[in-house]
Design a protein around this motif. Structure first.
Motif, PDB file in Angstrom:
ATOM      1  N   PHE A  29       0.723  -1.146   0.036  1.00 33.28           N
ATOM      2  CA  PHE A  29       0.040   0.062  -0.065  1.00 33.28           C
ATOM      3  C   PHE A  29       0.947   1.072  -0.055  1.00 33.28           C
ATOM      4  O   PHE A  29       0.341   2.463  -0.184  1.00 33.28           O
ATOM      5  CB  PHE A  29      -0.729  -0.019   1.267  1.00 33.28           C
ATOM      6  CG  PHE A  29      -2.120  -1.033   0.938  1.00 33.28           C
ATOM      7  CD1 PHE A  29      -2.552  -1.851   2.194  1.00 33.28           C
ATOM      8  CD2 PHE A  29      -2.939  -0.829  -0.140  1.00 33.28           C
ATOM      9  CE1 PHE A  29      -3.489  -2.401   2.101  1.00 33.28           C
ATOM     10  CE2 PHE A  29      -3.898  -1.803  -0.107  1.00 33.28           C
ATOM     11  CZ  PHE A  29      -4.457  -2.660   1.026  1.00 33.28           C
ATOM     12  N   TYR A  32      -0.141   3.768  -2.746  1.00 37.72           N
ATOM     13  CA  TYR A  32      -1.624   4.124  -3.247  1.00 37.72           C
ATOM     14  C   TYR A  32      -2.119   4.760  -2.248  1.00 37.72           C
ATOM     15  O   TYR A  32      -1.799   4.879  -0.874  1.00 37.72           O
ATOM     16  CB  TYR A  32      -2.025   2.520  -3.322  1.00 37.72           C
ATOM     17  CG  TYR A  32      -1.295   1.749  -4.423  1.00 37.72           C
ATOM     18  CD1 TYR A  32      -0.068   1.018  -4.117  1.00 37.72           C
ATOM     19  CD2 TYR A  32      -2.207   1.592  -5.540  1.00 37.72           C
ATOM     20  CE1 TYR A  32       0.431   0.251  -5.272  1.00 37.72           C
ATOM     21  CE2 TYR A  32      -1.684   0.881  -6.631  1.00 37.72           C
ATOM     22  CZ  TYR A  32      -0.445   0.140  -6.407  1.00 37.72           C
ATOM     23  OH  TYR A  32       0.154  -0.510  -7.469  1.00 37.72           O
ATOM     24  N   ILE A  34      -5.862   4.317  -0.594  1.00 32.16           N
ATOM     25  CA  ILE A  34      -6.691   3.117  -0.557  1.00 32.16           C
ATOM     26  C   ILE A  34      -8.222   3.653  -0.083  1.00 32.16           C
ATOM     27  O   ILE A  34      -8.184   4.722   0.782  1.00 32.16           O
ATOM     28  CB  ILE A  34      -6.394   2.301   0.573  1.00 32.16           C
ATOM     29  CG1 ILE A  34      -4.749   1.880   0.404  1.00 32.16           C
ATOM     30  CG2 ILE A  34      -6.995   0.804   0.847  1.00 32.16           C
ATOM     31  CD1 ILE A  34      -3.730   2.369   1.184  1.00 32.16           C
ATOM     32  N   ALA A  98      -7.685   0.131  -4.435  1.00 32.39           N
ATOM     33  CA  ALA A  98      -6.568   1.125  -4.460  1.00 32.39           C
ATOM     34  C   ALA A  98      -5.998   1.927  -5.825  1.00 32.39           C
ATOM     35  O   ALA A  98      -6.267   1.508  -6.877  1.00 32.39           O
ATOM     36  CB  ALA A  98      -5.243  -0.160  -4.460  1.00 32.39           C
TER      37      ALA A  98
END
Length: 125
Positions: A29, A32, A34, A98
């Motif tokens: 993650f 990104y 989320i 994402a």
């Protein structure tokens, strides 16, 4: 293979709580934004909350502000959505997604490239 897997949905009475989890595999993650989205029967998918991995900033839909909290555990590569004071109108399939733009908070679904399969949340009155 990039994959997002949601869990934690279920049936709860109004006023109760649930915590949804979104585990990522095939990527981290770190780069990104989320997001959590939901779709109720007969309605369009709507953005619920999002979190930027670049600075940890968050955003929420007005309908869930003060009740839902998004968070991330980078060690587990998992994002959570803590949902408190649940209402029947929160009933929906919840999805995590994402967006490869960690600096940009958005609740617009079309900005997101990767999606999980969804988890059902049902709130009884």
């Amino acid at each position: 293979e990039v994959q997002l897997v949601e869990s934690g949905g279920g049936l709860v009475q109004a006023g109760g709580s649930l915590r949804l989890s979104c585990a990522a595999s095939g990527f981290t993650f770190d780069d990104y934004t989320i997001g959590w989205f939901r779709q109720a029967p007969g309605k369009e998918r709507e953005g619920v909350s999002c979190l930027s991995s670049s600075d940890g900033s968050t955003d929420y839909a007005d309908s869930v502000k003060g009740r839902f909290t998004i968070s991330i555990d980078n060690a587990k590569n998992t994002v959570y959505l803590q949902m408190n004071s649940l209402k029947p109108e929160d009933t929906a399939v919840y999805y995590c997604a994402a967006d490869p733009a960690p600096w940009y908070l958005t609740l617009t679904q079309y900005e997101y490239d990767y999606w999980g399969q969804g988890t059902q949340v049902t709130v009884s009155s």
